[in-house]
Design a protein around this motif. Sequence first.
Motif, PDB file in Angstrom:
ATOM      1  N   UNK A  95       3.321  -0.192   6.354  1.00 55.06           N
ATOM      2  CA  UNK A  95       2.023   0.407   6.594  1.00 55.06           C
ATOM      3  C   UNK A  95       0.964  -0.536   5.470  1.00 55.06           C
ATOM      4  N   UNK A  96       1.400  -0.729   4.197  1.00 56.93           N
ATOM      5  CA  UNK A  96       0.270  -1.267   3.388  1.00 56.93           C
ATOM      6  C   UNK A  96       0.131  -2.550   3.791  1.00 56.93           C
ATOM      7  N   UNK A  97       1.500  -3.513   3.792  1.00 54.93           N
ATOM      8  CA  UNK A  97       1.264  -4.872   4.290  1.00 54.93           C
ATOM      9  C   UNK A  97       0.605  -4.998   5.637  1.00 54.93           C
ATOM     10  N   UNK A  98       0.697  -4.179   6.609  1.00 53.27           N
ATOM     11  CA  UNK A  98       0.179  -4.113   7.707  1.00 53.27           C
ATOM     12  C   UNK A  98      -1.248  -4.140   7.787  1.00 53.27           C
ATOM     13  N   UNK A  99      -1.846  -3.167   7.065  1.00 58.14           N
ATOM     14  CA  UNK A  99      -3.387  -2.934   6.906  1.00 58.14           C
ATOM     15  C   UNK A  99      -3.903  -4.372   6.228  1.00 58.14           C
ATOM     16  N   UNK A 100      -3.213  -4.736   5.152  1.00 54.93           N
ATOM     17  CA  UNK A 100      -3.661  -5.906   4.349  1.00 54.93           C
ATOM     18  C   UNK A 100      -3.953  -7.091   5.305  1.00 54.93           C
TER      19      UNK A 100
END
Length: 476
Positions: A282-287
């Motif tokens: 999730x974190x990488x995807x959002x960034x």
Amino acid sequence: MSLICCFDSCSQTLTCQKLLATVVRRKHTCTYLVQLDSWRDLTRAFASGRSLLSLSGRLQRSLAETLASAASCIKDPEASAQYLRDLMGPVAGCLVENASRSDLKSVAQQADVIYMVCCLLERLRGAARATQPRTQKVLFEMAHTVMNPLLTLLEVYKNHSTVVYMILKFVVDFVDGQAVFLDAKETSALVSFCLQLLQIYSSHNIGKVMLSLSSSLRNESQAEKYKDLRALLRLLTNICSKDLVGFLSDCGGEGSPDIAEVIYIGLDIVTPLISLDLLKYPKLSRDYFVLISHLLELYPEKVAHLNSDAFTRIIGSLDFGLRNQDSDVVERCLAAVNALASYNFKERLGGRGRLNSQLMESEGSNGKLQESISSHFLRLLLQILLFEDFRSELAGYAADALLPLLFCEQELYQRLVHELLDKQQNPTVKSRLATAFHNLTSSNNLSSSLDRPNRQRFRKNLLSFMADVSGFMQIK
């Protein structure tokens, strides 16, 4: 206060992250606090003493942010600037000194040298996070003195992931804090520095370690190994901010860096490292999708000039993102498709259409086929809207993306509708579906325009369409 280092770790955390930060946030208290001898002792100990170096990196950063923030509570502008120079000047000077050592390569890997560099970077990052109107100029001057030394350190520590990450995070926070304040000259210097940093990162292929680890990732905590990649994404997003882009667009002269060039160099570095498996985190995807949406909204024309591999990676990631479970990611992807499709429509109206030369592989009724980007996304969006679990709260964003696609690919749209109707065995369903499709593009006096009123009308049409067909299609 200078006895902070004598406290146990819990007390240090409470003091640096809670107590001092709280009193500095209270302006009246802070105005009194900065006049105390004990506060001056603390700032002197921070700036020149070694006792506070025993604090953890996180606390060094918090303490630096708090002490630097206090400069805004000093009423006299000159005194405020001098306070900040006295506080952070020695820190910047120490970093410059370390990077300028003639024996740096031979001592760089020593534990005490690495520790010192990390402490200095944490302090600089903390100060960068304290950027405010009154402190901006001094903090920019400080950062400007360490730009070349940071590039030197990135070269020297290219195989030391912790130092690389700290350099990137300082630059991320610095760009984020400074973007709204910079004049044209400062913007040019900052963007040029970021370009050099990205080129060094790329030349040493620092991301190669992450590629080799990708198959071993199993959970979000392990995905933190990719934190330098996330830092790069955030850096590119900050550079892509409208504040920096607008300034250089208005003031850029000869020798000014091209922000689009900087961002696309960064994208060339980052996108090969991001597999679809990584985008499940999730974190990488959002960034990543925040960057892609900003990029395509600001520079859709650049997509036409991407090489085939880069183009396929970006479009493939949008395909993946449109089916993501995170509503924010889907929203970002729809915004990106809207930007691309709107640009393509306007180009076609002007007799241009370079974007059409970029072909994508799609799944047609008779198997795989090569088609234009607008055809690809029209087919994909209709598939998602009609047959997959699409959330109705995103209908407005879907409408904004779908409208320019319909304008670009009217013949394909009609063909897809006829194919779908021909497959319906139930006459009632077929009739209702035909009426819904007709109303989608005909109701509310819809015109061939992408202006705001027409987009609003199409949003209403799509909401009505989804309500009409929800009983016999997959729309939720």
